[in-house]
Design an enzyme around this catalytic site. Structure first.
Site, PDB file in Angstrom:
ATOM      1  CG  HIS A   1     -25.186   6.510   5.626  1.00 46.79           C
ATOM      2  ND1 HIS A   1     -25.505   5.313   5.036  1.00 46.79           N
ATOM      3  CD2 HIS A   1     -26.036   6.655   6.663  1.00 46.79           C
ATOM      4  CE1 HIS A   1     -26.525   4.753   5.680  1.00 46.79           C
ATOM      5  NE2 HIS A   1     -26.858   5.552   6.672  1.00 46.79           N
TER       6      HIS A   1
ATOM      7  CB  CYS B   1     -26.196   2.490   8.217  1.00 47.15           C
ATOM      8  SG  CYS B   1     -27.644   3.138   9.054  1.00 47.15           S
TER       9      CYS B   1
ATOM     10  CD  GLU C   1     -23.505   5.086   2.089  1.00 43.18           C
ATOM     11  OE1 GLU C   1     -22.557   5.191   2.895  1.00 43.18           O
ATOM     12  OE2 GLU C   1     -24.676   4.798   2.426  1.00 43.18           O
TER      13      GLU C   1
END
Lengths: 218, 78
Positions: A195, A85, A197
């Site tokens: 994302h 990002c 994560e």
């Protein structure tokens, strides 16, 4: 295995990355934007957020911070670098990846889960996926509209540097050729808007990002 | 001395912000508006330098940080 996670002023996904890396059994070295070295890490993660308040352009200020000079040296020696990002924006602004992330075509901040296709499995973070595999990953950004001029785009395709694409009909931001993430020619630097994560823990609704971090740590 | 830097999106690069403002101007009754492009204006204060030297330095600033030349062009006024 040691992974450096960088924190800039206004990074806000750094602790999510720390958590994901620890979950995979690796240790984390927290790096600060003013640090002049990445120490003895095996990989570096540049997390999402709004580094330096997105002043001037997203990632523009962070790209010139002391830690990024060290990251450039690390990448030049073949070190693995993952930008997520805002981290992707920082990688393009610093010249480690080509192109630019522009304002979303519809001018809205987009925050939802999208289907993302694995295009290239020969990179530092996608080696454990299958080509064409579809992952469900959240995006959360205002400037994710990837753009590169025709020459750069042709080079990206020729070298197979497009790593992630939004699945057909899922492009959330107007990115050219549905590009969600790319790598450098050497394949050790990867940036993506979604994302991973945030999909490493079943409690958070998905685990499609697990293999990405496992690959990074291999 | 003051260097004035104008950073604008290159021709052909979509400017959704400009488009939205253009639509809003139309809604306000400014039907004659054909197009709106939005850019940045930056003032850089410098010690008094010979003009060519100042221009060269500001150009370096633009290339290095103030503009992203992938999508933006810049103009300098001294």
């Amino acid at each position: 295995m040691k992974v450096g996670v960088i924190t800039f002023p206004a990074s806000n996904c750094d602790q999510d990355c720390v958590s994901a890396v620890k979950r995979m059994g690796a240790s984390v070295v927290s790096l600060w934007h003013r640090d002049a070295s990445v120490q003895d890490v095996d990989a570096v993660i540049i997390p999402g957020g709004f580094s330096y308040g997105d002043y001037l352009r997203c990632g523009a200020m962070a790209a010139h911070s002391p830690i990024m000079a060290a990251v450039k040296q690390f990448a030049a020696k073949g070190g693995r670098v993952l930008g997520i990002c805002n981290g992707f924006q920082i990688l393009t602004e610093s010249g480690l990846l080509p192109g630019v992330l522009m304002r979303n075509a519809h001018l809205k901040f987009v925050c939802r889960t999208v289907a993302v296709k694995i295009v290239n499995t020969q990179t530092a973070v996608t080696s454990r996926y299958k080509s064409g595999q579809i992952l469900q990953m959240p995006v959360a950004h205002m400037e994710g509209n990837y753009f590169a001029d025709a020459t750069t785009l042709a080079t990206l395709k020729k070298n197979n540097q497009i790593v992630f694409q939004y699945a057909d009909g899922q492009n959330p931001n107007g990115a050219i050729d549905n590009i969600a993430g790319i790598c450098n020619e050497a394949r050790n630097v990867v940036g993506l808007m979604p994302h991973p994560e945030r999909v490493c823990d079943p409690l958070l609704g998905g685990t499609d990002g697990v293999e990405l971090f496992k690959a990074l740590l291999q | 001395m003051l260097a004035k830097v104008y950073v604008t999106l290159k021709q052909g690069v979509l400017d959704p912000q400009g488009k939205a403002v253009g639509h809003a101007l139309g809604t306000l009754g400014f039907k004659e508006v054909e197009d709106v492009r939005i850019g940045k204006y930056i003032e850089v204060t410098l010690p008094d330098l010979p003009k060519d030297k100042a221009e060269a330095r500001v150009k370096e600033m633009c290339e290095g940080l103030l503009a992203n030349t992938v999508i933006e062009s810049y103009r300098i006024e001294l």
